[in-house]
Write an enzyme that holds these catalytic residues in place. Structure first.
Site, mmCIF file in Angstrom:
data_model
loop_
_atom_site.group_PDB
_atom_site.id
_atom_site.type_symbol
_atom_site.label_atom_id
_atom_site.label_comp_id
_atom_site.label_asym_id
_atom_site.label_seq_id
_atom_site.Cartn_x
_atom_site.Cartn_y
_atom_site.Cartn_z
ATOM 1 C CG HIS A 34 -1.888 1.088 1.291
ATOM 2 N ND1 HIS A 34 -2.328 1.649 2.463
ATOM 3 C CD2 HIS A 34 -2.556 1.750 0.301
ATOM 4 C CE1 HIS A 34 -3.206 2.600 2.212
ATOM 5 N NE2 HIS A 34 -3.365 2.683 0.899
ATOM 6 C CD GLU A 60 -2.671 2.393 -3.375
ATOM 7 O OE1 GLU A 60 -3.615 3.195 -3.490
ATOM 8 O OE2 GLU A 60 -1.728 2.584 -2.573
ATOM 9 C CG ASP A 62 -2.752 6.867 -4.027
ATOM 10 O OD1 ASP A 62 -3.829 6.290 -3.866
ATOM 11 O OD2 ASP A 62 -1.751 6.674 -3.288
ATOM 12 C CG HIS A 75 -3.006 8.855 -0.381
ATOM 13 N ND1 HIS A 75 -3.741 9.576 0.541
ATOM 14 C CD2 HIS A 75 -3.643 7.670 -0.533
ATOM 15 C CE1 HIS A 75 -4.774 8.848 0.934
ATOM 16 N NE2 HIS A 75 -4.740 7.690 0.303
#
Length: 272
Positions: A34, A60, A62, A75
């Site tokens: 994450h 992951e 963003d 993010h």
């Protein structure tokens, strides 16, 4: 966690990792870190993502858009938390946002780490084409689907991406991704068992995105439908070995967690 402890953990992890067979690795869920190794390096940075890839971990990230239309990986909708600047991402040009320090907030050794562009991240993923990893793309802003897919195709990494974020709950986003390329992998969320049938039946999704620990029968249904499975959220984000083991036992394809190194060690210990 201290830097020394981090290095020891990573060294131990690498030693165990390379002792595993390909069959062992393919039998385990893919691990998605994450925002990268967020406990060990500043999130959503190239230094972080490169470390993940070197360790055969997916990650992951963003996606936000700058004032002048460039796609960057950060993010929050503001730069306040993860850089030395203040203000909305959408109020910065790419040049201005690249002048910010995105590393010192985490540790002085990461001083001058930059907010990366989407293309830089995809280019980095392309450098590790030999590694079996899954990259989860959280689209934080709308109307970028065509551009993101085209950049992924340019760097020949589209097949390694799973689109999450707005994608899992908005059929319009899934539709635009599929319009950009039918090869774009999308997911639909199932927050609980009651939502599972609809998520499984969604014709515009390739994955079921679980927010709870699914029973084995539901995993069998996912496989019978020719789909794959992904889990994120409170049941797996923390350091939760029992829940991770459940995911492995029922055959989940990928797990998103804040503790990717600990997850990998937990899965490896169960196969030794």
């Amino acid at each position: 966690m201290t830097i020394r402890r981090t290095l020891l953990l990573m060294g131990f992890f690498i030693a165990i990792l390379f002792s595993q067979s390909d069959a062992d690795e393919k039998a385990r869920p893919l691990i998605v870190a994450h925002r990268g190794l967020l406990h060990h390096a500043p999130e959503n940075t190239l230094a972080n993502f490169r470390a993940c890839l070197e360790l055969r971990l997916g990650f992951e990230f963003d996606v936000e858009r700058t004032k002048d239309g460039h796609l960057v990986c950060i993010h929050d909708s503001t730069v306040d938390r993860t850089t030395n600047g203040t203000g909305k991402v959408s109020d910065f040009t790419l040049t201005q946002i690249r002048e910010l320090d995105a590393g010192s907030w985490f540790d002085p050794m990461f001083a001058d780490e930059k907010v990366p562009t989407l293309e830089e991240v995809l280019k980095l993923v392309a450098e590790y084409k030999q590694h079996r990893v899954l990259i989860a793309v959280d689209l934080k802003t709308g109307g970028v689907e065509q551009e993101v897919v085209q950049l992924a195709k340019k760097h020949n990494v589209l097949g390694r991406l799973l689109f999450i974020g707005q994608t899992i709950s908005d059929s319009n986003v899934r539709g635009r991704l599929k319009q950009a390329s039918n090869q774009a992998e999308t997911a639909v969320v199932a927050n609980n068992t009651e939502e599972f049938p609809a998520a499984l039946a969604a014709t515009d999704a390739d994955w079921v995105y679980f927010r709870y620990l699914p029973p084995k029968r539901q995993m069998e249904a996912v496989r019978n439908a020719g789909k794959r499975s992904f889990i994120a959220g409170a049941t797996v984000a923390g350091n939760l070995p029992e829940n991770w083991q459940h995911c492995a036992e029922v055959g989940l394809d990928a797990i998103l967690t804040d503790y990717p190194l600990e997850l990998r060690l937990s899965l490896i210990s169960e196969t030794r």
